[in-house]
Design a protein around this motif. Structure first.
Motif, PDB file in Angstrom:
ATOM      1  N   GLU A  92       0.879  -1.327   0.165  1.00 60.17           N
ATOM      2  CA  GLU A  92      -0.005  -0.284   0.099  1.00 60.17           C
ATOM      3  C   GLU A  92       0.861   1.217  -0.076  1.00 60.17           C
ATOM      4  OE1 GLU A  92      -3.519   0.766  -0.090  1.00 60.17           O
ATOM      5  OE2 GLU A  92      -3.405  -1.233  -0.857  1.00 60.17           O
ATOM      6  N   ALA A  93       1.778   1.178   0.751  1.00 63.66           N
ATOM      7  CA  ALA A  93       2.871   2.392   0.771  1.00 63.66           C
ATOM      8  C   ALA A  93       3.387   2.826  -0.222  1.00 63.66           C
ATOM      9  CB  ALA A  93       3.740   2.086   1.977  1.00 63.66           C
ATOM     10  N   LEU A  94       3.826   1.633  -1.137  1.00 63.15           N
ATOM     11  CA  LEU A  94       4.475   1.811  -2.296  1.00 63.15           C
ATOM     12  C   LEU A  94       3.458   2.357  -3.314  1.00 63.15           C
ATOM     13  CD1 LEU A  94       6.784  -1.355  -2.546  1.00 63.15           C
ATOM     14  CD2 LEU A  94       7.589   0.938  -2.263  1.00 63.15           C
ATOM     15  N   LEU A  95       2.290   1.723  -3.440  1.00 61.19           N
ATOM     16  CA  LEU A  95       1.335   2.166  -4.444  1.00 61.19           C
ATOM     17  C   LEU A  95       0.817   3.668  -4.125  1.00 61.19           C
ATOM     18  CD1 LEU A  95      -0.856  -1.142  -4.775  1.00 61.19           C
ATOM     19  CD2 LEU A  95       0.745  -0.119  -6.515  1.00 61.19           C
ATOM     20  N   ASN A  96       0.841   3.991  -3.118  1.00 56.91           N
ATOM     21  CA  ASN A  96       0.507   5.496  -2.414  1.00 56.91           C
ATOM     22  C   ASN A  96       1.171   6.265  -1.869  1.00 56.91           C
ATOM     23  OD1 ASN A  96      -2.733   4.908  -3.021  1.00 56.91           O
ATOM     24  ND2 ASN A  96      -2.280   3.000  -2.216  1.00 56.91           N
TER      25      ASN A  96
END
Length: 353
Positions: A273-277
């Motif tokens: 999630e952190a990488l995508l957002n």
């Protein structure tokens, strides 16, 4: 220089999590044992309201961190503690519970988790019928357990700033993720909530898929929990034992953070999630340390998979769920376990990313 606080009881020293930044927008709320804070608040409020009296016996079903939290709370407040657990209670926890003064009763091993949980509940009802003065804490059903996460939410909101917040956590009884999300949405805006589940758990309708590894203790269920408020969740991810193991090993290898199996599942989801957002801050919950998972998880570290190669299967309906990792945009839909099909608001939503 601020003075180091001196606590009156060990439970007050370990109840709050440590916030650790793992990447520019990825944080972990690392607990020694997560349910201590909420259990202390619940017992304190029960005493203050007169629902329990000084010296009362508190009882619940648990084979893990809630049993320890309840034993600590009873020790602090001078109450008696009784635990109905399964044969899976590990020796380290069992010894601690008994030295703390808890009475621990283990039910006979059952073929399935559902039978085990049902047998424990049946035993509690027998004990209640024999002694009406016992107080059943009902961690899965009494929403008083939500209250203890309000101060934890304040800590997270104060420590993680500058961007919208996403919270990732194992669902379990629903209180930790639900209580934190409710409070964070008051303190930190419209927080996104991602619930993590094992395959085989009925809470979000995955009882039809059995994980050949093991159901991950603490974050799933084979019986309905009233404290799970399905309409709080924006996404749900189902993670297999093998992927959870890989996440736990990676968390230790990459960040020197020794945490339990459910923490590995949450790290796997939160890291993605952190990488995508990159415009959001992502916080995941590490509910306990890794000590009781040494033999079952960490000893198998050569089998751990590289996380960069792992991706979830995006699904729109529960009948599309599949091992080893599935993700669905839940869109805060209402849901009743064992009632299918999935509500339209969730079934018609787009797959998670």
């Amino acid at each position: 220089m601020n003075a180091t606080p001196v606590h009156a009881h060990i439970s007050d020293a370990i109840k709050a999590p440590d916030l650790v930044r793992l990447a520019p927008n990825l944080y972990v709320a690392r607990f020694e044992t997560m349910k201590v804070y909420s259990t202390l608040v619940a017992v304190e409020r029960l005493l203050a309201s007169g629902r329990i009296r000084p010296g009362a016996t508190l009882m619940d079903s648990s084979s893990g961190i809630y049993a320890y939290a309840l034993a600590l709370a009873c020790h602090k407040f001078g109450l008696k503690c009784r635990i109905v657990g399964s044969k899976t209670v590990d020796k380290t926890l069992m010894v601690q519970l008994r030295i703390l003064g808890a009475t621990v009763e283990q039910v006979e091993p059952q073929a399935t988790l559902k039978l085990d949980q049902s047998l424990r509940v049946a035993r509690i009802r027998e004990l209640m019928a024999a002694d009406p003065d016992l107080h059943w804490m009902q961690q899965y059903h009494d929403d008083i357990h939500y209250c203890g996460y309000e101060p934890v939410a304040e800590l997270i909101a104060a420590g993680v700033r500058g961007a919208p917040l996403t919270l990732v956590g194992g669902v379990g009884s629903g209180c930790s993720t639900g209580g934190l999300a409710c409070a964070l949405r008051e303190h930190a805006g419209d927080t996104e909530l991602i619930g993590v589940q094992p395959f085989g758990s009925m809470t979000f309708g995955c009882e039809h898929i059995e994980d050949p590894g093991i159901i991950i203790a603490g974050i799933g269920s084979s019986i309905p929990f009233r404290n799970v408020r399905h309409a709080l969740y924006d996404q749900v991810h189902w993670v297999s034992f093998d992927y959870g193991l890989s996440g736990a090993v990676a968390l230790l290898r990459e960040h020197a953070l020794f945490a339990g199996l459910s923490s590995g599942c949450c790290y796997l989801v939160a890291r993605r999630e952190a990488l995508l957002n990159p415009g959001r801050n992502v916080v995941f919950l590490a509910a306990d340390t890794g000590h009781r998972y040494v033999e079952g998880v960490f000893a198998h570290y050569p089998d751990a998979l590289a996380l960069d190669g792992l991706q979830p299967t995006p699904v729109q309906r529960l009948d599309q769920l599949r091992l080893p990792w599935s993700a669905m945009r839940w869109n805060r839909a209402a849901f009743e376990p064992n009632v299918h099909p999935l509500p339209a608001t969730a079934a018609q939503s787009a797959a998670a990313h």
